[in-house]
Enzyme design. Structure first.
Site, PDB file in Angstrom:
ATOM      1  N   GLY A  53       0.850  -1.184  -0.013  1.00  0.00           N
ATOM      2  CA  GLY A  53      -0.099  -0.005  -0.207  1.00  0.00           C
ATOM      3  C   GLY A  53       0.967   1.353  -0.078  1.00  0.00           C
ATOM      4  O   GLY A  53       0.716   2.185  -0.761  1.00  0.00           O
TER       5      GLY A  53
ATOM      6  N   ASP B 220      -5.798   0.799   3.407  1.00  0.00           N
ATOM      7  CA  ASP B 220      -4.736   1.280   2.369  1.00  0.00           C
ATOM      8  C   ASP B 220      -5.627   2.400   1.728  1.00  0.00           C
ATOM      9  O   ASP B 220      -4.634   3.229   1.198  1.00  0.00           O
ATOM     10  CB  ASP B 220      -4.471   0.160   1.201  1.00  0.00           C
ATOM     11  CG  ASP B 220      -3.119  -0.741   1.980  1.00  0.00           C
ATOM     12  OD1 ASP B 220      -2.570  -0.035   2.814  1.00  0.00           O
ATOM     13  OD2 ASP B 220      -3.156  -1.780   1.662  1.00  0.00           O
TER      14      ASP B 220
ATOM     15  N   LYS C 268      19.603 -12.202   1.040  1.00  0.00           N
ATOM     16  CA  LYS C 268      19.502 -13.454   0.267  1.00  0.00           C
ATOM     17  C   LYS C 268      18.440 -13.169  -0.977  1.00  0.00           C
ATOM     18  O   LYS C 268      17.309 -12.734  -0.450  1.00  0.00           O
ATOM     19  CB  LYS C 268      18.997 -14.619   1.209  1.00  0.00           C
ATOM     20  CG  LYS C 268      19.750 -15.040   2.220  1.00  0.00           C
ATOM     21  CD  LYS C 268      20.931 -15.786   1.271  1.00  0.00           C
ATOM     22  CE  LYS C 268      22.068 -16.350   1.787  1.00  0.00           C
ATOM     23  NZ  LYS C 268      23.219 -16.965   1.146  1.00  0.00           N
TER      24      LYS C 268
ATOM     25  N   LYS D 211      21.828  -9.473 -10.448  1.00  0.00           N
ATOM     26  CA  LYS D 211      21.630 -10.892 -10.207  1.00  0.00           C
ATOM     27  C   LYS D 211      20.194 -11.074 -10.187  1.00  0.00           C
ATOM     28  O   LYS D 211      19.571 -11.995 -10.967  1.00  0.00           O
ATOM     29  CB  LYS D 211      22.194 -11.536  -8.699  1.00  0.00           C
ATOM     30  CG  LYS D 211      22.103 -12.935  -8.633  1.00  0.00           C
ATOM     31  CD  LYS D 211      22.667 -13.421  -7.443  1.00  0.00           C
ATOM     32  CE  LYS D 211      22.052 -15.016  -7.103  1.00  0.00           C
ATOM     33  NZ  LYS D 211      22.811 -15.256  -5.642  1.00  0.00           N
TER      34      LYS D 211
ATOM     35  N   CYS E 207     -16.864   9.861  17.310  1.00  0.00           N
ATOM     36  CA  CYS E 207     -17.930   9.140  17.280  1.00  0.00           C
ATOM     37  C   CYS E 207     -18.193   8.254  18.559  1.00  0.00           C
ATOM     38  O   CYS E 207     -18.924   9.026  19.507  1.00  0.00           O
ATOM     39  CB  CYS E 207     -17.679   7.944  16.082  1.00  0.00           C
ATOM     40  SG  CYS E 207     -19.007   7.157  15.626  1.00  0.00           S
TER      41      CYS E 207
ATOM     42  N   HIS F 267     -16.278  11.363  11.753  1.00  0.00           N
ATOM     43  CA  HIS F 267     -14.809  10.835  11.741  1.00  0.00           C
ATOM     44  C   HIS F 267     -13.944  11.570  11.013  1.00  0.00           C
ATOM     45  O   HIS F 267     -13.653  11.629   9.865  1.00  0.00           O
ATOM     46  CB  HIS F 267     -14.710   9.312  11.146  1.00  0.00           C
ATOM     47  CG  HIS F 267     -15.406   8.328  12.008  1.00  0.00           C
ATOM     48  ND1 HIS F 267     -14.658   7.606  12.827  1.00  0.00           N
ATOM     49  CD2 HIS F 267     -16.613   8.139  12.116  1.00  0.00           C
ATOM     50  CE1 HIS F 267     -15.673   6.681  13.346  1.00  0.00           C
ATOM     51  NE2 HIS F 267     -16.696   6.863  13.078  1.00  0.00           N
TER      52      HIS F 267
ATOM     53  N   GLU G 109     -10.737  11.978  11.263  1.00  0.00           N
ATOM     54  CA  GLU G 109      -9.473  11.336  10.945  1.00  0.00           C
ATOM     55  C   GLU G 109      -9.500  10.741   9.483  1.00  0.00           C
ATOM     56  O   GLU G 109      -8.556  10.712   8.932  1.00  0.00           O
ATOM     57  CB  GLU G 109      -9.267  10.113  11.648  1.00  0.00           C
ATOM     58  CG  GLU G 109     -10.046   8.867  11.779  1.00  0.00           C
ATOM     59  CD  GLU G 109     -11.442   8.971  12.307  1.00  0.00           C
ATOM     60  OE1 GLU G 109     -11.755  10.018  12.756  1.00  0.00           O
ATOM     61  OE2 GLU G 109     -12.006   7.817  12.737  1.00  0.00           O
TER      62      GLU G 109
HETATM   63  N1  GLN Z   1     -21.150   2.229  18.176  1.00  0.00           N
HETATM   64  C1  GLN Z   1     -21.405   3.431  17.884  1.00  0.00           C
HETATM   65  C2  GLN Z   1     -22.605   3.941  16.822  1.00  0.00           C
HETATM   66  O1  GLN Z   1     -22.950   2.914  16.135  1.00  0.00           O
HETATM   67  C3  GLN Z   1     -20.565   4.503  17.449  1.00  0.00           C
HETATM   68  C4  GLN Z   1     -19.867   4.063  15.973  1.00  0.00           C
HETATM   69  C5  GLN Z   1     -18.206   4.556  15.823  1.00  0.00           C
HETATM   70  O2  GLN Z   1     -17.516   4.830  16.843  1.00  0.00           O
HETATM   71  N2  GLN Z   1     -17.839   4.518  14.620  1.00  0.00           N
HETATM   72  O3  GLN Z   1     -23.062   4.790  16.646  1.00  0.00           O
END
Ligand code: GLN
Length: 531
Positions: free
Chosen positions: A18, A71, A188, A224, A382, A508, A510
């Site tokens: 990845g 990935d 190797k 090689k 979340c 999220h 992230e």
């Molecule tokens: N379990 C929680 C929900 O379904 C939070 C989900 C998560 O943290 N991605 O709402």
């Protein structure tokens, strides 16, 4: 029509296919090409959304709501280009499509077989993104290791494509391991030779061999490998262990991988690589001026891949602030009422991770209570946000039995409850609230200050939500909602204005942090932790 590069792996898993694909794509992008990467995974699940992180690491989510291999997160972080449903294909998806067609009668009269029907569908999916005129080059990473029974149809499809695509639109790169034997003090090459032979026995001769090694191969060993594996001398590339994954594009560039690939794909007179911003990130990443420690509290802590996008987001945000963020991974099951101060006392900030189910919940709540009461910067994502809501209900609203209906269906105070549209859903796969949704921020809140705008969009993956019945009560006691979905009024962000930095988000962030665009929430949190 786009050009296609296929990346396969040999000898062992976890060699960094990845990262190789993402790094090569980055180099090609830096030379002016429009590039995307797709991943073909050999398992039968339709997607990794139904697997737990111990099985599969993090489940990454795209803008359009695909639950994908982690990935794809690397691809987006390296390239800064969104991926989509089409960028992750599994054996399950291929078979599902073929079986649906069979039931419809599309193959009426015929026996449906792996060759040609499954391989035809694999080829169709491999070429699909090429039809859009959006990309010059499409890299396809094949999951698993060559020689595995389950990835054979993918390799066969790659073999067939050689005859379908123009010579200069088709390239196969094979990543192998060249192990160092300490007792013999030698690298190797035999495993590489065997792995390439295996490829050749399937009718595929890689054009380029990338060798993962601990120490440099040297010219002789490269020659090689070239001779035994039937590739050009300049097409044996070494990929040495790197200090950071973000060094890998530069290492590969030193090996001239981009030049060799461009040459083989028939590109002439391409501009020199433009990597100024990338290099400036690396400088800040490698030479931090300050240092802080943030505790990441979750229940898949022992597995680094489980929260990979979160850890990477901290790397991006740290570089932004020219600091080093040490991550202390803390298992939520180890935190209790009595040790919470001892475990969290030294931290500059507390992050509570996403998750599902009951395990480790109590530790998360103790950690949040500690952060709230001691004015330690807190950031929850979340489930981390949902737990912050529950903690506040228990300890501030004085509803000790408050809970999420995920954990306790008959709780008298369901401050977190299943979303209405989730209640009639029977199938578990791909049915959460997934992908990008708009969010409107309240002015003069922490969220507004962090984002610097009022309309944002973030990616989701959950079934439960803040229960708006309790909103007034929360706000009256000092936890406010600062972000809402404009259509459904679902609460997206909660914060405590009287606290130094206390924020929980239902989405999220992230998934959207990249090297060149660190996420504002992670940056804001790191800044608060710096004090
Ligand atoms: N379990 C929680 C929900 O379904 C939070 C989900 C998560 O943290 N991605 O709402």
């Amino acid at each position: 029509m786009a050009k296609f590069i296929f990346v396969t792996g040999g000898v062992t898993s976890s060699l960094g296919k990845g990262i190789l694909a993402a790094s090569l794509a980055k180099l090609l992008q830096s030379r002016g090409l429009r590039v995307t990467i797709q991943k073909f995974d050999p398992y039968i699940n339709i997607d990794p959304g139904t697997m737990n992180p111990y099985e599969h690491g993090e489940c990454y989510v795209t803008e359009d709501g695909a639950e994908t291999d982690l990935d794809l997160g690397h691809y987006e972080r390296f390239l800064g280009v969104y991926t989509s449903q089409a960028n992750n294909v599994t054996t399950g998806k291929i078979y599902q499509e073929v079986i649906n067609r069979e039931r419809r009668g599309d193959y009426l009269g015929k026996t449906v077989q792996v060759i040609p029907h499954i391989t035809d569908e694999i080829k169709r999916r491999m070429l699909l993104l090429g039809n859009s005129d959006q990309y010059d080059v499409i890299l396809t990473e094949i999951g698993g290791t060559v020689g595995d029974i389950e990835s054979l149809p993918f390799i066969e499809a790659i073999r067939q494509l050689k005859w379908q695509l123009p010579k200069e639109d088709y390239l196969v790169i094979h990543l192998t391991l060249v192990p160092y034997l300490a007792s013999a003090k030698e690298l190797k090459t035999k495993p590489t030779q065997h792995s390439v032979k295996e490829m050749q026995s399937y009718g595929v001769n890689p054009h380029i061999i990338v060798c993962r090694a601990e120490i440099s191969l040297g010219t002789e060993r490269k020659r090689k490998i070239a001779e035994f594996c039937n590739v050009d001398y300049d097409s044996v590339i070494e990929m040495l262990d790197a200090e950071s994954i973000y060094d890998v594009p530069l290492h590969l560039q030193k090996e001239k991988l981009d030049d060799i690939v461009l040459g083989k794909l028939g590109y002439r007179d391409m501009p020199e690589p433009e990597l100024t911003e990338w290099n400036s990130f690396l400088q800040r990443h490698k030479y931090p001026k300050k240092e802080i420690t943030i505790g990441v509290i979750g229940k898949y802590i022992e597995l680094k891949d489980a929260y990979i996008s979160i850890y990477e987001s901290f790397v991006h945000a740290a570089a932004q602030h020219e600091c080093k963020v040490n991550i202390e991974r803390i298992h939520s099951e180890t935190i209790n009422k009595n040790n919470v101060k001892e475990v969290l006392g030294q931290l500059d900030g507390i992050f509570v991770a996403p998750g599902f189910g009951q395990r480790g919940i109590d530790g998360k709540i103790y950690a949040i209570q500690y952060a709230r009461e001691n004015n330690v910067p807190f950031f929850g994502v979340c489930l981390g946000m949902q737990m912050a809501v529950i903690e506040f209900a228990k300890n501030v609203l004085n509803l000790p039995q408050a809970n999420s209906t995920e954990m306790q269906q008959n709780t008298p105070y369901p401050v977190i409850d299943m979303m209405q549209e989730q209640k009639t859903i029977v199938n578990m796969g791909g049915t959460m609230r997934l992908g990008a949704y708009a969010c409107e921020l309240k002015e003069n809140t922490l969220a507004h200050q962090i984002y610097g705008e009022t309309k944002i969009s973030e990616r989701h993956r959950h079934r439960y939500e803040f229960n708006n019945k309790y909103l007034q009560d929360f706000e009256a006691h000092g936890m406010i909602a600062s972000g809402f979905n404009p259509d459904s009024q679902l609460v997206e962000i909660v914060e405590i204005p009287s606290h130094k930095f206390f924020i929980g988000v239902q989405f999220h962030p992230e998934y959207k942090s990249t090297i060149l665009k660190p996420h504002p929430l992670f940056c804001g949190f790191v800044k608060a932790c710096l004090g």
